[in-house]
Design a protein around this motif. Structure first.
Motif, PDB file in Angstrom:
ATOM      1  N   VAL A 110       0.836  -1.198   0.000  1.00 41.58           N
ATOM      2  CA  VAL A 110       0.000   0.000   0.000  1.00 41.58           C
ATOM      3  C   VAL A 110       0.867   1.243   0.000  1.00 41.58           C
ATOM      4  CG1 VAL A 110      -1.832  -1.186   1.261  1.00 41.58           C
ATOM      5  CG2 VAL A 110      -0.155   0.167   2.537  1.00 41.58           C
ATOM      6  N   GLY A 111       0.275   2.355  -0.387  1.00 37.13           N
ATOM      7  CA  GLY A 111       0.967   3.638  -0.401  1.00 37.13           C
ATOM      8  C   GLY A 111       0.200   4.634  -1.230  1.00 37.13           C
ATOM      9  N   ALA A 112       0.890   5.292  -2.163  1.00 39.70           N
ATOM     10  CA  ALA A 112       0.262   6.296  -3.021  1.00 39.70           C
ATOM     11  C   ALA A 112       0.955   6.323  -4.368  1.00 39.70           C
ATOM     12  CB  ALA A 112       0.319   7.675  -2.370  1.00 39.70           C
ATOM     13  N   SER A 113       0.249   6.798  -5.359  1.00 35.54           N
ATOM     14  CA  SER A 113       0.815   6.960  -6.693  1.00 35.54           C
ATOM     15  C   SER A 113       0.453   8.334  -7.226  1.00 35.54           C
ATOM     16  CB  SER A 113       0.285   5.877  -7.642  1.00 35.54           C
ATOM     17  OG  SER A 113      -1.134   5.913  -7.692  1.00 35.54           O
ATOM     18  N   GLY A 114       1.261   8.798  -8.193  1.00 38.20           N
ATOM     19  CA  GLY A 114       0.964  10.053  -8.855  1.00 38.20           C
ATOM     20  C   GLY A 114       1.660  11.255  -8.280  1.00 38.20           C
ATOM     21  N   ALA A 115       2.559  11.074  -7.319  1.00 38.53           N
ATOM     22  CA  ALA A 115       3.271  12.209  -6.733  1.00 38.53           C
ATOM     23  C   ALA A 115       4.741  11.859  -6.576  1.00 38.53           C
ATOM     24  CB  ALA A 115       2.676  12.576  -5.382  1.00 38.53           C
ATOM     25  N   SER A 154      -4.296  11.836  -0.997  1.00 38.06           N
ATOM     26  CA  SER A 154      -4.134  11.048   0.215  1.00 38.06           C
ATOM     27  C   SER A 154      -3.186   9.890  -0.033  1.00 38.06           C
ATOM     28  CB  SER A 154      -5.497  10.525   0.689  1.00 38.06           C
ATOM     29  OG  SER A 154      -6.099   9.711  -0.308  1.00 38.06           O
ATOM     30  N   THR A 155      -2.778   9.249   1.032  1.00 46.17           N
ATOM     31  CA  THR A 155      -1.898   8.090   0.951  1.00 46.17           C
ATOM     32  C   THR A 155      -2.273   7.091   2.029  1.00 46.17           C
ATOM     33  OG1 THR A 155       0.413   7.333   0.990  1.00 46.17           O
ATOM     34  CG2 THR A 155      -0.157   9.128   2.475  1.00 46.17           C
ATOM     35  N   LEU A 156      -2.042   5.818   1.772  1.00 42.77           N
ATOM     36  CA  LEU A 156      -2.123   4.793   2.806  1.00 42.77           C
ATOM     37  C   LEU A 156      -0.766   4.693   3.473  1.00 42.77           C
ATOM     38  CD1 LEU A 156      -4.199   2.098   0.881  1.00 42.77           C
ATOM     39  CD2 LEU A 156      -5.015   3.825   2.487  1.00 42.77           C
ATOM     40  N   THR A 157      -0.742   4.524   4.787  1.00 47.82           N
ATOM     41  CA  THR A 157       0.510   4.589   5.540  1.00 47.82           C
ATOM     42  C   THR A 157       0.956   3.250   6.111  1.00 47.82           C
ATOM     43  OG1 THR A 157      -0.727   5.191   7.534  1.00 47.82           O
ATOM     44  CG2 THR A 157       0.130   6.991   6.175  1.00 47.82           C
ATOM     45  N   ALA A 173      -5.944  -1.101   6.537  1.00 45.27           N
ATOM     46  CA  ALA A 173      -4.890  -0.160   6.173  1.00 45.27           C
ATOM     47  C   ALA A 173      -5.168   1.201   6.796  1.00 45.27           C
ATOM     48  CB  ALA A 173      -4.774  -0.020   4.653  1.00 45.27           C
ATOM     49  N   SER A 174      -4.132   1.810   7.350  1.00 42.93           N
ATOM     50  CA  SER A 174      -4.213   3.170   7.882  1.00 42.93           C
ATOM     51  C   SER A 174      -3.958   4.163   6.766  1.00 42.93           C
ATOM     52  CB  SER A 174      -3.199   3.364   9.006  1.00 42.93           C
ATOM     53  OG  SER A 174      -1.882   3.000   8.569  1.00 42.93           O
ATOM     54  N   GLY A 175      -4.526   5.377   6.898  1.00 37.33           N
ATOM     55  CA  GLY A 175      -4.357   6.366   5.846  1.00 37.33           C
ATOM     56  C   GLY A 175      -4.416   7.782   6.362  1.00 37.33           C
ATOM     57  N   ARG A 176      -4.064   8.715   5.493  1.00 37.88           N
ATOM     58  CA  ARG A 176      -4.049  10.133   5.845  1.00 37.88           C
ATOM     59  C   ARG A 176      -4.154  10.980   4.588  1.00 37.88           C
ATOM     60  NH1 ARG A 176       1.939  12.321   7.110  1.00 37.88           N
ATOM     61  NH2 ARG A 176       0.758  14.231   6.792  1.00 37.88           N
ATOM     62  N   THR A 177      -4.701  12.166   4.746  1.00 39.63           N
ATOM     63  CA  THR A 177      -4.593  13.159   3.693  1.00 39.63           C
ATOM     64  C   THR A 177      -3.274  13.903   3.882  1.00 39.63           C
ATOM     65  OG1 THR A 177      -5.816  14.749   5.040  1.00 39.63           O
ATOM     66  CG2 THR A 177      -7.084  13.416   3.480  1.00 39.63           C
ATOM     67  N   VAL A 186      -9.282   5.016   7.666  1.00 40.10           N
ATOM     68  CA  VAL A 186      -8.983   3.593   7.582  1.00 40.10           C
ATOM     69  C   VAL A 186      -9.713   3.013   6.383  1.00 40.10           C
ATOM     70  CG1 VAL A 186     -10.902   2.985   9.118  1.00 40.10           C
ATOM     71  CG2 VAL A 186      -8.986   1.396   8.856  1.00 40.10           C
ATOM     72  N   VAL A 187      -9.121   2.024   5.737  1.00 44.45           N
ATOM     73  CA  VAL A 187      -9.805   1.267   4.691  1.00 44.45           C
ATOM     74  C   VAL A 187      -9.693  -0.212   5.034  1.00 44.45           C
ATOM     75  CG1 VAL A 187      -9.548   2.966   2.848  1.00 44.45           C
ATOM     76  CG2 VAL A 187      -7.753   1.283   3.218  1.00 44.45           C
ATOM     77  N   VAL A 188     -10.769  -0.964   4.757  1.00 38.62           N
ATOM     78  CA  VAL A 188     -10.850  -2.363   5.144  1.00 38.62           C
ATOM     79  C   VAL A 188     -11.237  -3.202   3.931  1.00 38.62           C
ATOM     80  CG1 VAL A 188     -11.950  -4.045   6.673  1.00 38.62           C
ATOM     81  CG2 VAL A 188     -11.544  -1.709   7.477  1.00 38.62           C
ATOM     82  N   SER A 189     -10.585  -4.359   3.795  1.00 37.04           N
ATOM     83  CA  SER A 189     -10.902  -5.301   2.725  1.00 37.04           C
ATOM     84  C   SER A 189     -11.185  -6.672   3.338  1.00 37.04           C
ATOM     85  CB  SER A 189      -9.745  -5.410   1.734  1.00 37.04           C
ATOM     86  OG  SER A 189      -9.985  -6.453   0.794  1.00 37.04           O
ATOM     87  N   ASP A 190     -12.169  -7.373   2.816  1.00 34.79           N
ATOM     88  CA  ASP A 190     -12.462  -8.742   3.251  1.00 34.79           C
ATOM     89  C   ASP A 190     -12.168  -9.766   2.164  1.00 34.79           C
ATOM     90  OD1 ASP A 190     -13.262  -8.523   5.947  1.00 34.79           O
ATOM     91  OD2 ASP A 190     -15.191  -7.684   5.327  1.00 34.79           O
ATOM     92  N   ASP A 191     -11.481  -9.329   1.096  1.00 35.50           N
ATOM     93  CA  ASP A 191     -11.152 -10.254   0.006  1.00 35.50           C
ATOM     94  C   ASP A 191      -9.696 -10.096  -0.420  1.00 35.50           C
ATOM     95  OD1 ASP A 191     -11.305  -7.785  -1.217  1.00 35.50           O
ATOM     96  OD2 ASP A 191     -13.083  -8.261  -2.415  1.00 35.50           O
TER      97      ASP A 191
END
Length: 397
Positions: A110-115, A154-157, A173-177, A186-191
């Motif tokens: 996880v992380g960020a793209s485009g910067a 934003s980015t996931l940390t 996953a934790s995140g921040r602007t 926070v974002v959560v996945s079950d798959d």
């Protein structure tokens, strides 16, 4: 974020023996226990220059994946059960990888793209970036996924698997602007990362700057750590969010009078009721320091009994025997491995080790009986890996 690792990379060097290329003193066998009370042994180093020549037969079942030394390179560290750790690229585009873990059916980063890498720091106006997940379901190919519904820029940390709670396909996953009024989410996945659900996190201190920096899981809860600084005086307030399912979170914030100057949390581990946080220290610019919180409001992230002063941490990890950390002295001539206890560290010095030729050594773990110290040796273009092994779960405790 991984700013402490970037600082370390600029100031430190790889772990190497005085006058040699092996870490163990010739008079001390590889299997000699380092910590008599826990029976940890060390062996190595093993050397790697990159991914295996052929990954045709490599799947994800035996693989471990972690964030690499510098997030802005779009890379992860990967271990495939045999051979040393190696660096693996997950994106050929501009990307920032802040965390990685394995799931039941995928490897996930996880992380960020485009910067650009510079833009990953908090600025105003915010840089153009998108919170991003990279998945590997074949063992060989990484595919990017921009998470829908995220705040702009934003980015996931960080990211953790829910397998400790009996949910092997759940990821949190934790995140921040990235604005100067940063918000935590926070974002959560079950798959295993194919789809995600976004939720904002409750403020730890009211209006003002704060963010979520890292997340881990225990057998009964998820624990996320962050930072708040609404006063602008440099004294950051630690924030802890906890959740039993990854969706509903309780926020705990340190009192305003108990801020930590230059506090920049980057990693978290939990042992019992104690939360241990690695933090970058902007004043020292060498590795990081450790803080702990035992859940009582009067002892928010005390440094007592943990690494401070003339030492910098390589990481803080969870194992079958509890939380371990490794530290280097300020002059980079000594390495110590320690188990974090209630009162203090139980420490043993690794013999004849110096840090003058490696950049950004790290302490990694599989969460069970194995730990690794991984260092990038720039002059030789390779990773050196030392394996640390606990005897078994029962005797390690």
């Amino acid at each position: 974020m991984k700013s402490d690792r970037r600082m370390f990379a600029a100031a430190a060097a790889v772990v190497v023996l005085v006058g040699g290329a092996v870490v163990i003193n010739a008079k001390r066998p590889d299997t000699t226990p380092l910590l008599p009370l826990t029976g940890v042994t060390i062996s190595g180093p093993s050397f790697g220059t990159g991914a295996p020549a052929s990954q045709a037969g490599i799947g994800i079942a035996s693989s471990l994946v972690r964030a690499s030394f510098e997030g802005e390179r779009g890379e992860v560290l990967r271990f495939d059960g045999v051979g040393p750790w190696h660096i693996e690229r997950v994106s050929g585009d501009t990307a920032w990888v802040t965390g990685a873990t394995e799931c039941a059916t995928a490897l996930v980063a996880v992380g960020a793209s485009g910067a650009s890498s510079v833009a990953m720091e908090t600025v105003d106006p915010a840089p153009p970036s998108s919170a991003t997940v990279w998945r590997n379901v074949t063992g060989t190919q990484w595919v990017s996924l921009v998470v829908p519904g995220m705040p702009a820029n934003s980015t996931l940390t960080g990211v953790v698997s829910g397998r400790a709670l009996g949910a092997p396909k759940r990821l949190v996953a934790s995140g921040r602007t990235l604005t100067s009024t940063s918000d935590a989410f926070v974002v959560v996945s079950d798959d295993c990362g194919a789809t995600w659900v976004y939720s904002p996190l409750a403020k730890g201190q009211g209006p003002g700057f704060e963010y979520a920096a890292a997340v881990t899981a225990t057998p009964d809860r998820f624990v996320m750590i962050g930072r708040g600084d609404g006063r602008g005086d440099g004294f950051a307030r630690p924030i802890v969010w906890t959740s039993r399912d990854g969706r509903t979170w309780t926020v705990n914030a340190g009192p305003a009078s108990d801020g930590v100057y230059g506090y920049s949390p980057s990693e978290v581990a939990v042992t019992g009721n104690m939360i241990v946080v690695q933090s970058g220290d902007e004043r020292r610019r060498l590795g990081g320091t450790l803080h702990r919180w035992d859940g009582e409001n009067g002892s928010w992230f005390s440094r007592q009994g943990l690494i401070e002063g003339d030492a910098g941490t390589l990481g803080v990890v969870e194992t079958a025997a509890g939380v371990f950390t490794a530290a280097v002295s300020f002059d980079r001539t000594e390495l110590e491995l320690s188990r974090v206890g209630v009162g203090a560290l139980r420490t043993d010095r690794v013999p004849r080790v110096t840090f003058k030729r490696y950049s950004a050594p790290m302490l990694l773990s599989d969460g069970g009986r194995r730990m690794w110290i991984v260092g990038l040796r720039a002059d030789a273009g390779r990773l050196d890996t030392w394996t640390l092994t606990l005897p078994d779960t029962a005797s390690a405790r």
